[in-house]
Design a protein around this motif. Sequence first.
Motif, short mmCIF file in Angstrom:
data_model
loop_
_atom_site.label_atom_id
_atom_site.label_comp_id
_atom_site.label_asym_id
_atom_site.label_seq_id
_atom_site.Cartn_x
_atom_site.Cartn_y
_atom_site.Cartn_z
N THR A 384 3.93 -53.22 -9.87
CA THR A 384 4.91 -54.24 -9.51
C THR A 384 5.77 -54.63 -10.70
O THR A 384 6.71 -55.40 -10.55
CB THR A 384 4.20 -55.50 -9.01
N ALA A 385 5.43 -54.13 -11.90
CA ALA A 385 6.20 -54.50 -13.07
C ALA A 385 7.32 -53.51 -13.37
O ALA A 385 8.04 -53.68 -14.34
CB ALA A 385 5.28 -54.59 -14.28
N SER A 386 7.44 -52.46 -12.59
CA SER A 386 8.47 -51.46 -12.81
C SER A 386 9.81 -51.98 -12.32
O SER A 386 10.32 -51.57 -11.28
CB SER A 386 8.09 -50.15 -12.09
N PHE A 387 10.34 -52.93 -13.09
CA PHE A 387 11.63 -53.53 -12.78
C PHE A 387 11.64 -54.17 -11.40
O PHE A 387 12.69 -54.25 -10.76
CB PHE A 387 12.76 -52.48 -12.87
N GLY A 388 10.48 -54.59 -10.94
CA GLY A 388 10.42 -55.26 -9.65
C GLY A 388 10.54 -54.31 -8.47
O GLY A 388 10.71 -54.75 -7.34
N LEU A 389 10.44 -52.99 -8.72
CA LEU A 389 10.67 -52.03 -7.64
C LEU A 389 9.39 -51.64 -6.92
O LEU A 389 9.44 -51.07 -5.84
CB LEU A 389 11.33 -50.76 -8.21
N GLY A 390 8.22 -51.91 -7.52
CA GLY A 390 6.97 -51.50 -6.88
C GLY A 390 6.94 -50.00 -6.70
O GLY A 390 7.40 -49.22 -7.54
N ARG A 391 6.40 -49.54 -5.58
CA ARG A 391 6.32 -48.10 -5.33
C ARG A 391 7.69 -47.51 -5.03
O ARG A 391 7.85 -46.30 -5.01
CB ARG A 391 5.37 -47.83 -4.16
N GLY A 392 8.70 -48.34 -4.84
CA GLY A 392 10.07 -47.84 -4.66
C GLY A 392 10.61 -47.17 -5.91
O GLY A 392 11.63 -46.49 -5.86
N TRP A 393 9.92 -47.39 -7.06
CA TRP A 393 10.34 -46.75 -8.31
C TRP A 393 10.33 -45.23 -8.17
O TRP A 393 11.24 -44.54 -8.63
CB TRP A 393 9.39 -47.18 -9.43
N TRP A 394 9.29 -44.70 -7.50
CA TRP A 394 9.21 -43.24 -7.34
C TRP A 394 10.33 -42.73 -6.46
O TRP A 394 10.92 -41.67 -6.73
CB TRP A 394 7.86 -42.86 -6.75
N LEU A 395 10.66 -43.46 -5.42
CA LEU A 395 11.76 -43.04 -4.55
C LEU A 395 13.08 -43.05 -5.30
O LEU A 395 13.89 -42.12 -5.18
CB LEU A 395 11.84 -43.96 -3.33
N LEU A 396 13.29 -44.08 -6.11
CA LEU A 396 14.53 -44.16 -6.88
C LEU A 396 14.62 -43.02 -7.88
O LEU A 396 15.68 -42.39 -8.05
CB LEU A 396 14.60 -45.51 -7.61
N ALA A 398 13.20 -40.07 -7.58
CA ALA A 398 13.45 -38.83 -6.84
C ALA A 398 14.93 -38.73 -6.45
O ALA A 398 15.53 -37.66 -6.52
CB ALA A 398 12.57 -38.79 -5.59
N LEU A 399 15.52 -39.86 -6.04
CA LEU A 399 16.93 -39.85 -5.67
C LEU A 399 17.82 -39.53 -6.87
O LEU A 399 18.80 -38.78 -6.77
CB LEU A 399 17.32 -41.20 -5.07
N VAL A 400 17.49 -40.12 -8.03
CA VAL A 400 18.28 -39.84 -9.24
C VAL A 400 18.18 -38.36 -9.61
O VAL A 400 19.19 -37.71 -9.94
CB VAL A 400 17.79 -40.73 -10.40
N LEU A 401 16.96 -37.81 -9.57
CA LEU A 401 16.76 -36.40 -9.91
C LEU A 401 17.50 -35.50 -8.93
O LEU A 401 18.15 -34.51 -9.34
CB LEU A 401 15.26 -36.08 -9.92
N THR A 402 17.41 -35.84 -7.64
CA THR A 402 18.11 -35.04 -6.63
C THR A 402 19.62 -35.08 -6.86
O THR A 402 20.31 -34.06 -6.76
CB THR A 402 17.79 -35.58 -5.23
N GLY A 403 20.15 -36.26 -7.18
CA GLY A 403 21.58 -36.38 -7.45
C GLY A 403 22.00 -35.58 -8.66
O GLY A 403 23.07 -34.95 -8.67
N LEU A 404 21.15 -35.58 -9.71
CA LEU A 404 21.47 -34.81 -10.92
C LEU A 404 21.51 -33.32 -10.63
O LEU A 404 22.45 -32.61 -11.03
CB LEU A 404 20.42 -35.12 -11.99
N VAL A 405 20.48 -32.83 -9.91
CA VAL A 405 20.44 -31.40 -9.57
C VAL A 405 21.62 -31.02 -8.69
O VAL A 405 22.28 -29.99 -8.90
CB VAL A 405 19.10 -31.06 -8.89
N ALA A 406 21.92 -31.88 -7.70
CA ALA A 406 23.04 -31.59 -6.80
C ALA A 406 24.36 -31.55 -7.58
O ALA A 406 25.23 -30.70 -7.32
CB ALA A 406 23.10 -32.64 -5.70
N GLY A 407 24.51 -32.45 -8.54
CA GLY A 407 25.74 -32.45 -9.34
C GLY A 407 25.88 -31.19 -10.18
O GLY A 407 26.98 -30.63 -10.30
N LEU A 408 24.77 -30.77 -10.78
CA LEU A 408 24.81 -29.55 -11.59
C LEU A 408 25.14 -28.33 -10.73
O LEU A 408 25.96 -27.47 -11.12
CB LEU A 408 23.46 -29.36 -12.29
N VAL A 409 24.51 -28.26 -9.56
CA VAL A 409 24.77 -27.11 -8.67
C VAL A 409 26.22 -27.12 -8.21
O VAL A 409 26.89 -26.07 -8.19
CB VAL A 409 23.80 -27.15 -7.48
N TRP A 410 26.73 -28.30 -7.82
CA TRP A 410 28.11 -28.38 -7.35
C TRP A 410 29.09 -28.02 -8.48
O TRP A 410 30.09 -27.34 -8.26
CB TRP A 410 28.39 -29.77 -6.81
N GLY A 411 28.78 -28.48 -9.69
CA GLY A 411 29.64 -28.13 -10.82
C GLY A 411 29.64 -26.63 -11.09
O GLY A 411 30.69 -26.03 -11.39
#
Length: 424
Positions: A384-396, A398-411
Amino acid sequence: MIIRKRLAAGVCGLLATLAVGLLPASAVADEPDAKPSPKVELVLDVSGSMRARDIDGQSRMSAAKQAFNEVLDAVPHEVQLGIRTLGANYPGDDRKLGCKDTKQLYPVGPLDRTEAKTAVATLAPTGWTPIGPALLGAADDLKGGDSTRRIVLITDGEDTCAPLDPCVVARDIASRGIHLTVDTLGLLPDAKTRDQLSCIAEATGGTYTSVRHTGELRKRVHQLVDRAARPVVTPVATKGADQCDGAPKLTPGLYSDREKFAEHRWYRVDVRPGQELRASVSVGADRAVNNDYGVLLRASTVHGREIVRGSEAGSGRTDVISSGLRYPKPSDDAAEEDGKPAAETVCLQVSNSFSAPASVKTAPGLPVELTVDLVDAPDDAADTASFGLGRGWWLLGALVLTGLVAGLVWGWISRWRISVWRTN
């Protein structure tokens, strides 16, 4: 078949009777005590302006009487109800006497509907509009006991007995910590009346309603009386300290306090290993304040080290600003083996950055409501101390990593397309 059913029913009834008779007397005595009866006082304006005939073709006084009669018929039996008037007795021009013209028409207590209706029927529009003195009188009528207390003020005009400002009177009543709510209803109000009645209601946590028809008046008064019969949790009045040392120790519950402009108040909470502290605070602007303001709720150790904080800023769009925090304390296995683990004293600091024009009175302070709760801490305290995100930290993540990979592939695809276009 019928005889068998009757015989079975008789046997069940006999067994139930024997079971009740064999119960110890303490089982009956341990039943919870009955809740105290809620108290409501209706405060009615009977000043000369109530003669005006502009509500459904009848006078304002007649509309109020009709609404009162219907409300009195529907008052819940558990509600103790009283009636107070203002401007009902003195018809003269002496301001000093006119501003004392408030009287309890029917005492707060079990309702005799016939007697109350008879008392209301005798009223006739007469004098001044001493709202401030009437509120003070109603607060005295309702004092004593721990039950829910509510004043319902019905008037068609602003107070005529300044400098006793009814808005200041309402703030003083609220600052006593008696949890008395004032709801206001304005009959065909002008702008000044609307502002004054809104201020009275906001100062005590009540509501303001503008009324233009008899049915609206009856319905709203009935709602408010019925609301008193279904009370919510009443905050416990407390007083924070200037520093953590000597601050009041709070247990899980709801608390109320008053805080001056830009003041810091301290409270203490004991948190044991394996518990999570959840706290929230709300500060209300019960008077005119400058638009930019904020609230801070900070948890620290007794030595001053900050643990966690919550803050929120406002720009004048709302009258209440809130913030909260969570602090999980991990379990201490070694301490648990030795015995009951020692609790950690957490210092809670409530601060505000409200300011107001020079013409606004700063006393009493702004109303503060503090909620404290202690629950079982999660298995992983850092969860619960992960910036107040709880287990949502892992989802966030994953979304950041997915966006990074998608950006690299699109580029890479875009560069490949441009190179092919240049080649062709």
